[in-house]
Design a protein around this motif. Structure first.
Motif, PDB file in Angstrom:
ATOM      1  N   GLU A   1       8.079   0.612   6.860  1.00  0.00           N
ATOM      2  CA  GLU A   1       8.579   0.250   5.528  1.00  0.00           C
ATOM      3  C   GLU A   1       7.799  -0.941   4.964  1.00  0.00           C
ATOM      4  OE1 GLU A   1      10.964   1.296   2.335  1.00  0.00           O
ATOM      5  OE2 GLU A   1      10.646   2.331   4.249  1.00  0.00           O
ATOM      6  N   TYR A   2       7.430  -1.875   5.847  1.00  0.00           N
ATOM      7  CA  TYR A   2       6.587  -2.992   5.416  1.00  0.00           C
ATOM      8  C   TYR A   2       5.212  -2.486   4.986  1.00  0.00           C
ATOM      9  CZ  TYR A   2       9.706  -6.750   6.912  1.00  0.00           C
ATOM     10  OH  TYR A   2      10.755  -7.632   7.018  1.00  0.00           O
ATOM     11  N   VAL A   3       4.649  -1.575   5.761  1.00  0.00           N
ATOM     12  CA  VAL A   3       3.335  -1.021   5.409  1.00  0.00           C
ATOM     13  C   VAL A   3       3.416  -0.310   4.066  1.00  0.00           C
ATOM     14  CG1 VAL A   3       1.484   0.534   6.106  1.00  0.00           C
ATOM     15  CG2 VAL A   3       2.716  -0.778   7.844  1.00  0.00           C
ATOM     16  N   ARG A   4       4.479   0.445   3.855  1.00  0.00           N
ATOM     17  CA  ARG A   4       4.662   1.194   2.608  1.00  0.00           C
ATOM     18  C   ARG A   4       4.668   0.259   1.385  1.00  0.00           C
ATOM     19  NH1 ARG A   4       7.334   5.924   2.285  1.00  0.00           N
ATOM     20  NH2 ARG A   4       8.406   5.463   4.255  1.00  0.00           N
ATOM     21  N   LYS A   5       5.288  -0.901   1.527  1.00  0.00           N
ATOM     22  CA  LYS A   5       5.435  -1.822   0.390  1.00  0.00           C
ATOM     23  C   LYS A   5       4.250  -2.775   0.235  1.00  0.00           C
ATOM     24  CE  LYS A   5       9.578  -0.337  -0.730  1.00  0.00           C
ATOM     25  NZ  LYS A   5      10.788  -1.104  -0.403  1.00  0.00           N
ATOM     26  N   SER A   6       3.301  -2.728   1.162  1.00  0.00           N
ATOM     27  CA  SER A   6       2.181  -3.663   1.115  1.00  0.00           C
ATOM     28  C   SER A   6       1.105  -3.211   0.137  1.00  0.00           C
ATOM     29  CB  SER A   6       1.567  -3.816   2.516  1.00  0.00           C
ATOM     30  OG  SER A   6       0.997  -2.598   2.954  1.00  0.00           O
ATOM     31  N   MET A   7       0.228  -4.146  -0.218  1.00  0.00           N
ATOM     32  CA  MET A   7      -0.891  -3.836  -1.107  1.00  0.00           C
ATOM     33  C   MET A   7      -1.871  -2.891  -0.422  1.00  0.00           C
ATOM     34  SD  MET A   7      -0.307  -5.612  -3.895  1.00  0.00           S
ATOM     35  CE  MET A   7      -1.872  -5.820  -4.736  1.00  0.00           C
ATOM     36  N   PHE A   8      -2.177  -3.171   0.834  1.00  0.00           N
ATOM     37  CA  PHE A   8      -3.023  -2.301   1.653  1.00  0.00           C
ATOM     38  C   PHE A   8      -2.902  -2.749   3.097  1.00  0.00           C
ATOM     39  CE2 PHE A   8      -5.734  -5.486  -0.444  1.00  0.00           C
ATOM     40  CZ  PHE A   8      -6.300  -6.150   0.637  1.00  0.00           C
TER      41      PHE A   8
ATOM     42  N   SER B   1       5.461   9.619   4.930  1.00  0.00           N
ATOM     43  CA  SER B   1       5.666   9.383   3.500  1.00  0.00           C
ATOM     44  C   SER B   1       7.100   9.629   3.051  1.00  0.00           C
ATOM     45  CB  SER B   1       4.708  10.260   2.677  1.00  0.00           C
ATOM     46  OG  SER B   1       4.985  11.630   2.890  1.00  0.00           O
ATOM     47  N   TRP B   2       7.819  10.467   3.785  1.00  0.00           N
ATOM     48  CA  TRP B   2       9.181  10.799   3.370  1.00  0.00           C
ATOM     49  C   TRP B   2      10.245  10.055   4.176  1.00  0.00           C
ATOM     50  CZ3 TRP B   2      12.233  12.950   7.181  1.00  0.00           C
ATOM     51  CH2 TRP B   2      11.569  13.452   8.299  1.00  0.00           C
ATOM     52  N   LYS B   3       9.812   9.269   5.185  1.00  0.00           N
ATOM     53  CA  LYS B   3      10.766   8.545   6.020  1.00  0.00           C
ATOM     54  C   LYS B   3      10.878   7.096   5.554  1.00  0.00           C
ATOM     55  CE  LYS B   3      10.780   9.292  10.437  1.00  0.00           C
ATOM     56  NZ  LYS B   3      10.312   9.352  11.846  1.00  0.00           N
TER      57      LYS B   3
END
Length: 365
Positions: free
Chosen positions: A261-268, A175-177
Motif C-alpha cells: 500500500e505504501y508502494v502504491r501511494k509513492s511517487m516511484f 493492483s487490485w489488492k
C-alpha cells in the motif's frame, strides 16, 4: 509427485515459496516445506489447505555443528516424506539440500536467490563462498530466478548448460489488492529492504542527502527494516549525523498488503542494491505500475529497462540524486515509465501466466 522445499521463510524467499506453492494448481503435485525454527511466518496455504511444514536448525550464519545437525534433520525428513524432488533455496538451504539430495539419491533443484559469493566483503571471503558453491554443486540442477543468475551459474559456478534452468521470479497482480493501513498523502518515494550489506543502506543515505539539498520536501519511506537487519543501529546513527531524520521514515515489518500500500501511494520505487537474484519488490512495484530507479546490477537489469520503465544507474550518488529529482519534476516521463512497467510485468512476471513453466520444469527435469 512430491516436492520438498528447503529454505528459510524470510523476506523474498518466503514470498517465492508461498506464491509458487499456492499458484501451482497441478493436483498431482504435492508439497512439503522444511524451514528454520526461528522463521516468523504464517502457514503456507494451497487450495484452502495448510501445507505440511517441518522446522529444522537452519540459520543464516555458518556453524559447523548446527549445520551438521540441520543436515541430519533434513536427511531424516527426506527418508520420512520420500519426496520425488528437492527444491532448495539460498546459500544455506541450498548447501544442506544438495548434500542431503546426494546422500539420499534424491534429485535436487537449487535456486540461489543471488549467489552467496556476491555478498562477500573481501576477496578471500569471495573465493571461499565461490568454492563452497562449486563443491556442493554435485549433480543438482540450477533453477535460477533470472537469466543473469543462470549465466552466472554457468560461467562462474560451473553448471553445464543442460543443468542450468531458469524460472523467472513472478508475483500475483497486486493492483487490485489493498492493505488496511492508512498511508499519508504527502509526496514520498518507497524503498523495501532490511539494512544489510546487500541492500547498500549507507549509499542510500548519501543519495537521500543529495536529493534533500535540492528538494527538502520529499520523503523517503524505507520499508521492512525489522527482522535480520544487522546495520539498523548504525544506519539510524548515520541518519542523525546527516540531519536527514525529518525526511526518512523507517517502517519495521508490515503485513505484505500493507507494505504494498505504501508502494502504491509513492511517487516511484527506488532500490540501490549491490546485487539481486531477481527482486520481487521491484516486480511488485511494476505490477502496481510504478517507475523504478535502480542500481545497474544482476537481477535489477532483468526487469528494469533503462529509459523505458525507469533508470538503471551506476553507484554514483550524484547520478542517482539527479535522476530522482528529474523523475520527480517530469510527470510526463514518470507516467510513461509507469505505463511501461505495468506492460512489462503483465508480459513477463505475472505468476498466473508464468507458473506453468515451473510445473513443466518439475515434471520434465
Amino acid at each position: 509427485m512430491k516436492i520438498m522445499h528447503i529454505g528459510q521463510l524470510i523476506g523474498g524467499l518466503d514470498v517465492y515459496i508461498r506464491n509458487s506453492v499456492a499458484y501451482l494448481n497441478d493436483e498431482f503435485i504435492d508439497f512439503v516445506i522444511v524451514h528454520g525454527k526461528d522463521d516468523k511466518s504464517r502457514p503456507v496455504i494451497r487450495n484452502s489447505n495448510v501445507v505440511k511444514e517441518y522446522t529444522v536448525s537452519l540459520s543464516r550464519s555458518l556453524n559447523f555443528w548446527k549445520d551438521l545437525l540441520c543436515l541430519i534433520q533434513v536427511i531424516k525428513l527426506i527418508v520420512k516424506e520420500k519426496p520425488d524432488k528437492i527444491h532448495c533455496h539460498s546459500a544455506k538451504g541450498g548447501m544442506i539440500g544438495r548434500i542431503a539430495g546426494l546422500l539420499t539419491q534424491t534429485k535436487a533443484f537449487y535456486t540461489p536467490h543471488a549467489f552467496s559469493f556476491l555478498s562477500s566483503s573481501s576477496k578471500l571471503q569471495y573465493k571461499i563462498f565461490l568454492f563452497l558453491e562449486r563443491i556442493t554443486r554435485f549433480n543438482s540442477y540450477l533453477l535460477a530466478c533470472s537469466e543473469s543468475e543462470r549465466q552466472m551459474g554457468i560461467k562462474l559456478v560451473g553448471y553445464k548448460e543442460e543443468k542450468a534452468l531458469v524460472w523467472h521470479n513472478a508475483v500475483p497482480d497486486a493492483s487490485w489488492k489493498h492493505g488496511k493501513i492508512e498511508v499519508t498523502n504527502e509526496r514520498f518515494i518507497s524503498y523495501i529492504g532490511r539494512p544489510c550489506y546487500q541492500k547498500n543502506p549507507f549509499f542510500l543515505l548519501d543519495v537521500i542527502r543529495k536529493v534533500m539539498e535540492v528538494d527538502s520536501s520529499i520523503k523517503f519511506y524505507l520499508l521492512g527494516v525489522g527482522y535480520h537487519s544487522p546495520y539498523l543501529e548504525e544506519m539510524q546513527k548515520r541518519i542523525s549525523e546527516l540531519h536527514i531524520e525529518d525526511n526518512i521514515i523507517l517502517q519495521p515489518w508490515l503485513l505484505h498488503d500493507d507494505c504494498l500500500e505504501y508502494v502504491r501511494k509513492s511517487m516511484f520505487y527506488l532500490t540501490v542494491s549491490l546485487y539481486e537474484g531477481l527482486p520481487l519488490s521491484v516486480i511488485e512495484a511494476m505490477s502496481l505500475g510504478k517507475a523504478v530507479v535502480a542500481s545497474d546490477v544482476t537481477g535489477n537489469k532483468d526487469c528494469v529497462i533503462n529509459g523505458v520503465n525507469g533508470y538503471l544507474l551506476p553507484f554514483d550518488a550524484d547520478v542517482f540524486a539527479q535522476k530522482i529529482l528529474e523523475l520527480l519534476k517530469n510527470e510526463d516521463r514518470r507516467k510513461t515509465f509507469e505505463i511501461n512497467s505495468r506492460k512489462i510485468y503483465l508480459s513477463k512476471f505475472q505468476i498466473e501466466k508464468q507458473i506453468f513453466m515451473l510445473q513443466t520444469i518439475y515434471r520434465r527435469s
